[in-house]
Enzyme design. Structure first.
Site, PDB file in Angstrom:
ATOM      1  N   PHE A 117      25.189  -4.944 -26.557  1.00  0.00           N
ATOM      2  CA  PHE A 117      23.921  -4.205 -26.671  1.00  0.00           C
ATOM      3  C   PHE A 117      24.065  -2.924 -27.498  1.00  0.00           C
ATOM      4  CE2 PHE A 117      20.062  -2.197 -24.729  1.00  0.00           C
ATOM      5  CZ  PHE A 117      19.215  -3.288 -24.693  1.00  0.00           C
ATOM      6  N   PHE A 147      23.178 -14.552 -23.559  1.00  0.00           N
ATOM      7  CA  PHE A 147      23.921 -13.585 -24.376  1.00  0.00           C
ATOM      8  C   PHE A 147      23.050 -12.431 -24.859  1.00  0.00           C
ATOM      9  CE2 PHE A 147      25.826 -17.859 -25.218  1.00  0.00           C
ATOM     10  CZ  PHE A 147      26.944 -17.698 -24.423  1.00  0.00           C
ATOM     11  N   GLU A 197      16.713 -11.998 -23.347  1.00  0.00           N
ATOM     12  CA  GLU A 197      16.311 -10.859 -22.532  1.00  0.00           C
ATOM     13  C   GLU A 197      14.862 -10.511 -22.821  1.00  0.00           C
ATOM     14  OE1 GLU A 197      18.905  -7.408 -22.572  1.00  0.00           O
ATOM     15  OE2 GLU A 197      17.370  -6.166 -21.654  1.00  0.00           O
ATOM     16  N   ARG A 208      22.462   2.736 -26.696  1.00  0.00           N
ATOM     17  CA  ARG A 208      23.801   2.369 -26.208  1.00  0.00           C
ATOM     18  C   ARG A 208      24.855   2.548 -27.312  1.00  0.00           C
ATOM     19  NH1 ARG A 208      26.411   0.111 -21.694  1.00  0.00           N
ATOM     20  NH2 ARG A 208      24.530  -0.216 -20.475  1.00  0.00           N
ATOM     21  N   THR A 240      20.856   1.735 -19.409  1.00  0.00           N
ATOM     22  CA  THR A 240      20.746   3.144 -19.809  1.00  0.00           C
ATOM     23  C   THR A 240      19.362   3.688 -19.456  1.00  0.00           C
ATOM     24  OG1 THR A 240      20.130   2.482 -22.037  1.00  0.00           O
ATOM     25  CG2 THR A 240      22.458   2.917 -21.632  1.00  0.00           C
ATOM     26  N   ALA A 274      22.888  -6.122 -19.246  1.00  0.00           N
ATOM     27  CA  ALA A 274      23.644  -4.880 -19.070  1.00  0.00           C
ATOM     28  C   ALA A 274      24.863  -5.071 -18.157  1.00  0.00           C
ATOM     29  CB  ALA A 274      22.751  -3.757 -18.542  1.00  0.00           C
ATOM     30  N   ARG A 326      25.073  -9.353 -26.148  1.00  0.00           N
ATOM     31  CA  ARG A 326      26.297  -8.978 -25.423  1.00  0.00           C
ATOM     32  C   ARG A 326      26.984  -7.734 -26.006  1.00  0.00           C
ATOM     33  NH1 ARG A 326      30.470 -13.791 -23.727  1.00  0.00           N
ATOM     34  NH2 ARG A 326      31.266 -12.880 -21.826  1.00  0.00           N
ATOM     35  N   GLU A 353      29.880  -7.994 -20.433  1.00  0.00           N
ATOM     36  CA  GLU A 353      29.918  -7.553 -21.828  1.00  0.00           C
ATOM     37  C   GLU A 353      31.258  -6.971 -22.297  1.00  0.00           C
ATOM     38  OE1 GLU A 353      26.272  -5.411 -20.840  1.00  0.00           O
ATOM     39  OE2 GLU A 353      25.555  -5.905 -22.836  1.00  0.00           O
ATOM     40  N   GLN A 397      16.090 -14.574 -19.515  1.00  0.00           N
ATOM     41  CA  GLN A 397      16.898 -13.661 -18.716  1.00  0.00           C
ATOM     42  C   GLN A 397      16.004 -12.691 -17.943  1.00  0.00           C
ATOM     43  OE1 GLN A 397      19.689 -13.193 -22.500  1.00  0.00           O
ATOM     44  NE2 GLN A 397      20.319 -11.735 -20.955  1.00  0.00           N
TER      45      GLN A 397
HETATM   46 MO1  MOS Z   1      22.427  -8.224 -22.410  1.00  0.00          MO
HETATM   47  S1  MOS Z   1      22.949  -7.834 -24.372  1.00  0.00           S
HETATM   48  O1  MOS Z   1      22.364  -6.622 -21.815  1.00  0.00           O
HETATM   49  O2  MOS Z   1      20.978  -9.105 -22.376  1.00  0.00           O
END
Ligand code: MOS
Length: 768
Positions: A338, A222, A226, A304, A433, A502, A336, A705, A191
């Site tokens: 976060f 998901f 990331e 978060r 954030t 996000a 997802r 999300e 991601q």
């Molecule tokens: Mo997503 S949980 O912001 O990769």
């Protein structure tokens, strides 16, 4: 417009990492990972593996030419264990062989001697020992300590939510290919292409411009890709750097489940105070986040949780404190929501417990405390609220009183089947954030035949972002979709990308695309205006025809493109977008971190079998705040998928680590995820379309999300059904509510229920 990938998806022709044609001479990699959760490496014996058939080389930390470090937020994560292992699944060595099979066979021949050290799996134990990833943080509004005096009802309790395996259909993986002069091209299922580029740069010691990262699409992310895609990319890039050969690693499912982190389990304490009108006057909450062995994204996830600690409610006096606790589990990561879902579960638990004590339905408390426009969150931002609109529309549109009456009637008529109902309002902030990350870029080229290619920092992972990007080009230029191609995400075309995360990807990259297209179009209009001897403002493009003050000219899109080119005017543009107006000051924990909020209310009804503990979700009916959806088909898909994933987390997905930190739920035979039979029998989505302006692309609010959190309603629906079986029961706030746990909650004979890292007391119930 339907998803532009639907044709190749259904024909099995879409290209994922494992579909990329493999170059001759490619080496296949496989990891030897720690079998022990915490210990000191005494001896690593690679001899048998090195002599294994087909093995070319085995890499360890000693082979790293840069630094043995892949920590993103905090440099606390070794790529390869050097002297200590910190979790089961931590990479120790990488076997490179001529085939996949040979590599995995050789891994089994590696022997390791580890002196065991104390294993911590419980975040509260870690916190007590001072094992924190970062110092704790506290968000605060009003004065909760002073406010207890003004409360008529005060309730305290604990809540626990378990982790969640991402289970993207495509497992993690990466493929590195050497280029000229030491350049390495990396295909990665990530991601965050720039995160991969940075991690590889650190490990190889190569500057970022020597590293090209390319991503066509992912088979799901998901949040699991990331940050955690970096490991595999760094491993294969290192292999290519050292051997000069292409190197590929596509993880097997069990490797993936074992070696990667998951959603963070949270163990939390709450105290809530209400006045006699059921207004929440004060709320205090302490979160213990199970971060795993290193930081990964845990500090951001923890943040978060604090942002969403009060969900959709205005609470004038609230104090929320969070601890990110270091344990000997794989580093837990983005998933997802976060951290938001974990925070929301606790306030919903507090409300449900208060309702228990008062003998009322939680919805009475929920409804009375919904955010109104102008209310302040505990982090200082004033809300533009659609909370009441969503709630009221859900109540009216789905005839909530009739739904409740049907539940009551069913329960009167059935002794061993009981229905439950729950409301779940959701309020989710949109923007990273970390303010810095809220930027996006797009590169748009118009070719002389009138066709267009667009590249952005957005990663297509099934969520349909490429379709939305295409729609932006289409409507900005006024041309046919067939003329537009969305290119792969590539760090040579788009630099310094924020991860696709996000829920902000379509907004950030869509706006950048809009900016780039508008700049090209403005130049083209200038060319047309010069040609027609008019002002550029009188020119417009619609369905590939050029209009002058609304009248069609003889010029069309294609001829204007050619004319623009012949005048030596640029048909290319790089657009940059940065979300305006957002800021956050961590020294006081106040600011305006979110571009906007997404709202919604779901009503969930369930039926439990009170003899067996099994259950069905009858329906999830919801009103969701879309702003103005730019693609209802894609947005509906996100809502439905989010709900089912949220229900999975709340009801059946049970991550189990044993006391030694070994993952017991390490395969799909031991880890149950929702299949088509566990999908609610009915999901009804009602669109709340609002008129006011917002910062979303085309006013179409982010949808990735927020819907996951509607799934929390299923937990409380099940809890309600249990109480409808026996009003004296007080099921603990511990998710997932598996059928086993429903059964134990119906007949609480045992004094305690063991959860993976918390023991929650069950209040003894009167006999039936
Ligand atoms: Mo997503 S949980 O912001 O990769």
């Amino acid at each position: 417009m339907k998803n532009i990938d639907s044709y190749t998806h259904t024909r099995g022709e879409s290209i994922y990492l494992d579909d990329i044609p493999v170059q001759a001479g490619t080496l296949y990699a496989a990891c030897f990972d720690s079998p022990v959760a915490h210990g000191k490496i005494k001896h690593l014996d690679l001899r048998a593996a090195e002599n294994s058939y087909g093995v070319v080389r085995i890499l360890t930390y000693k082979d790293i030419r840069g630094i043995n470090q892949i920590g993103g937020i905090i440099p606390d994560e070794e790529l390869f264990a050097e002297h200590h292992v910190h979790f089961c699944g931590m990479p120790v060595a990488l076997v490179l062989a001529e085939t996949d099979h040979q590599a995995r066979a050789a891994v089994k021949k590696i022997k390791i001697e580890i002196e065991p050290l104390t294993v911590i799996t419980d975040p509260r134990v870690a916190a007590a020992l001072g094992e924190l990833i970062v110092p704790p943080r506290t968000f605060k509004i009003g004065d909760s300590t002073a406010a207890w005096d003004n409360c008529d009802h005060i309730v305290e309790g604990s809540a626990y939510t378990n982790g969640q395996e991402h289970l993207y259909i495509e497992t993690q993986g990466a493929y590195a290919i050497p280029g000229e002069n030491g350049v390495i091209k990396i295909y990665s299922s990530t991601q965050g292409p720039t995160a991969v580029q940075r991690a590889v740069s650190k490990v190889t010691g190569l500057p970022m411009h020597m590293l090209e990262v390319d991503v066509t699409r992912l088979g799901g992310g998901f949040g699991g890709k990331e940050d955690q895609a970096n490991t595999w990319a760094a491993l294969v890039a290192l292999a290519t750097q050292i051997t000069g050969k292409p190197a590929k690693y596509s993880l097997g499912r069990m490797e993936d489940i074992r070696m990667t982190g998951k959603r963070h389990p949270y163990s939390s304490d709450f105290k809530i105070g209400l006045n006699k009108d059921l207004k929440i006057i004060a709320y205090e909450v302490t979160f213990y986040q199970n971060a795993g062995a290193s930081a990964d994204l845990s500090p951001a996830v923890m943040e978060r949780t604090l942002f969403h600690a009060t969900n959709s409610y205005f609470i004038p006096n609230a104090t929320a404190t969070a601890y990110s606790c270091r344990t000997n589990l794989p580093p837990n990561t983005a998933f997802r929501g976060f951290g938001g879902p974990q925070g929301m579960f606790v306030i919903e638990s507090a409300i449900a417990k208060a309702a228990d004590e008062l003998g009322i339905d939680p919805m009475e408390i929920q409804q009375k405390n919904l955010l109104k426009t102008g209310d302040e969150f505990l982090y200082g931002q004033k809300v533009v609220s659609e909370a009441n609109e969503c709630w009221n529309k859900a109540v009216e549109h789905f005839n909530a009183s009739k739904l409740r009456q049907e539940v009551a009637e069913f329960n009167m008529q059935n002794r061993l089947y009981k229905k439950g109902i729950a409301f779940m309002p959701v309020c989710f902030g949109i923007s990273f954030t970390n303010t810095m990350m809220n930027q996006g870029r797009a590169l748009v080229h118009v070719y002389t035949d009138g066709s267009v290619v667009v590249s952005t920092g957005a990663i297509e992972m099934g969520q349909g972002v490429n379709t939305k990007i295409l729609q932006v080009v289409q409507s900005t230029f006024g041309i046919d979709a067939a003329k537009i191609k969305v290119n792969s995400t590539n760090t040579y075309r788009i630099a310094n990308t924020s991860p696709s995360a996000a829920s902000a990807t379509a907004d950030l990259n869509g706006k950048a695309t809009q900016i780039a297209c508008t700049a090209i179009l403005d130049r083209m209009k200038e060319v047309a205006a010069n040609e027609l001897n008019v002002t550029a403002g009188s020119i417009s493009v619609c369905e590939e025809a050029i209009y002058l003050n609304g009248d069609r000219t003889t010029m069309d899109w294609k001829s204007l493109v050619l004319l623009t080119y012949s005048k030596r005017v640029s048909l290319s543009e790089h657009g940059h977008y940065a979300t305006p107006g957002i800021h956050f000051d961590k020294t006081i924990e106040k600011g305006h971190p979110f571009a906007y909020h997404v709202f919604g209310t779901a009503i969930t009804t369930v039926t439990i079998d009170c003899l067996r503990g099994i259950y069905e979700v009858d329906s999830v009916k919801l009103v969701h705040d879309f702003g103005g959806s730019m693609n209802k088909v894609i947005d509906l898909g996100q809502i439905e998928g989010g709900i089912v994933q949220g229900i999975g987390w709340m009801t059946m997905e049970e991550v189990v680590y044993d006391q030694e930190g070994r993952l017991r739920s390490n395969a799909l035979s031991t880890y149950k995820v929702p299949d088509i039979y566990s999908v609610p029998k009915e999901i009804v989505v009602e669109y709340l379309e609002t008129q006011q302006d917002n910062l979303a692309i085309f006013r179409s609010k982010a949808v990735g999300e927020p819907p996951l959190m509607y799934g929390i309603g299923t937990f409380f629906g099940l809890r309600n059904a249990i109480k409808n079986f026996n009003p004296g029961l007080r099921p603990p706030f511990a998710a997932p509510m598996t059928p086993e746990r429903v059964l134990m909650n119906l007949y609480p004979g045992k004094p305690t229920v063991e959860t993976t890292s918390a023991t929650l007391e069950i209040t003894a119930a009167p006999s039936i």
